[in-house]
Design a protein around this motif. Structure first.
Motif, PDB file in Angstrom:
ATOM      1  N   SER A 220       0.823  -1.210   0.000  1.00 32.47           N
ATOM      2  CA  SER A 220       0.000   0.000   0.000  1.00 32.47           C
ATOM      3  C   SER A 220       0.854   1.256   0.000  1.00 32.47           C
ATOM      4  O   SER A 220       0.595   2.209  -0.753  1.00 32.47           O
ATOM      5  N   HIS A 224       1.084   3.787  -3.114  1.00 36.06           N
ATOM      6  CA  HIS A 224       0.626   5.163  -2.931  1.00 36.06           C
ATOM      7  C   HIS A 224       1.651   6.156  -3.467  1.00 36.06           C
ATOM      8  O   HIS A 224       1.298   7.093  -4.197  1.00 36.06           O
ATOM      9  N   SER A 234       2.932   2.421 -10.262  1.00 40.24           N
ATOM     10  CA  SER A 234       2.408   2.194  -8.915  1.00 40.24           C
ATOM     11  C   SER A 234       2.156   0.713  -8.673  1.00 40.24           C
ATOM     12  O   SER A 234       2.490   0.177  -7.605  1.00 40.24           O
TER      13      SER A 234
END
Length: 292
Positions: A220, A224, A234
């Motif tokens: 995560s 991000h 990403s």
């Protein structure tokens, strides 16, 4: 077991897809089918790999009358499935939106991001039912119990489909899949423990949960920061960070043994050595482990 696994899943899918066609439309049915396929594969592939190693070893240990080895194998099969599949679900929850936005049209993004992890959870319950607990019926020659344990989960899934799909559409279909899968898992686990009284490895499960949280956190965070570069970077950064966190946490938490069935017996044709060392399922990567 594998054929029954996919056959049972197809039977439940047939009804929910029919109801989606009736109460919604072909577009919703197509999205649900795509989400179901994408969510199922990351669970089914490692589950089948674990079963290919664990089931033959369980047959041998039970045929030899070694109850301790059978108990250890059942626990190890359970841990192996969880250590591969739970972090996979966490990884999708971390960077899955980027993958969905790359693969699917924009109109499908919101629904698919919610549907896929639900399907993954239901598929994990199915895999645990068939490849861990139902295998006990096969090695003890109580195959009729597998058919009997199929009934509660199927009934619950069907009832849930008629209740939830008209109200909640695709989310209702995915929820009914989870409910039916979980019910089948619980019934099968309870029945199988009457035949082989295995211990639930709660200590190992707790460590796998920690590993899953670490994997999700790393993926995560990296995903991000990678959003500034675009969806694809990403996704790549999140997968790399999550993968490294997964590998590191398995080592630090002593979960290496969960990548192979450690029974303390000699099954050389399955990569199981009597000295407590073996080879994991990481494409030939040699992993040594210790017994709990």
């Amino acid at each position: 077991a594998a054929l029954r696994h996919f056959g049972e899943k197809r039977e439940i899918q047939a009804l929910d897809r029919l109801l989606l066609q009736i109460f919604l439309n072909s577009s919703a049915l197509g999205l649900y089918t795509a989400a179901f396929t994408l969510g199922r594969q990351p669970i089914d592939v490692p589950a089948n790999a674990v079963n290919m190693v664990g089931f033959p070893a369980l047959v041998r240990s039970h045929a030899a009358g070694d109850l301790e080895a059978s108990n250890a194998l059942i626990r190890q099969n359970l841990l192996s499935l969880l250590v591969w599949c739970l972090p996979m679900i966490a990884l999708f929850m971390a960077v899955g939106p980027q993958a969905v936005e790359i693969i699917l049209p924009p109109a499908y993004w919101a629904s698919a991001i919610l549907l896929i992890p639900m399907v993954m959870l239901g598929s994990l319950c199915f895999a645990l039912k068939h490849f861990v607990f139902e295998n006990i019926f096969h090695v003890t020659r109580r195959n009729w119990l597998a058919a009997l344990c199929l009934v509660p989960g199927t009934v619950i899934a069907v009832i849930a489909q008629f209740v939830l799909i008209p109200r909640y559409g695709m989310i209702g279909a995915a929820t009914s899949f989870i409910l039916g899968s979980a019910a089948g898992l619980l019934v099968t686990m309870a029945a199988s423990r009457k035949l082989i009284a295995f211990d639930i490895p709660w200590n190992g499960i707790r460590r796998i949960v920690v590993c899953t949280i670490v994997t999700w956190s790393a993926a995560s965070l990296a995903g991000h920061f990678g959003l500034a570069l675009g969806r694809a970077p990403s996704l790549i950064l999140g997968c790399i960070a999550g993968g490294l966190a997964y590998l590191g946490s398995t080592v630090l938490l002593g979960l290496q043994q969960a990548t192979l069935m450690d029974v303390g017996a000699s099954y050389p044709s399955h990569g199981l050595l009597s000295n407590g060392r073996g080879y994991g399922l990481l494409g030939g990567l040699s992993i040594s482990f210790r017994r709990e």
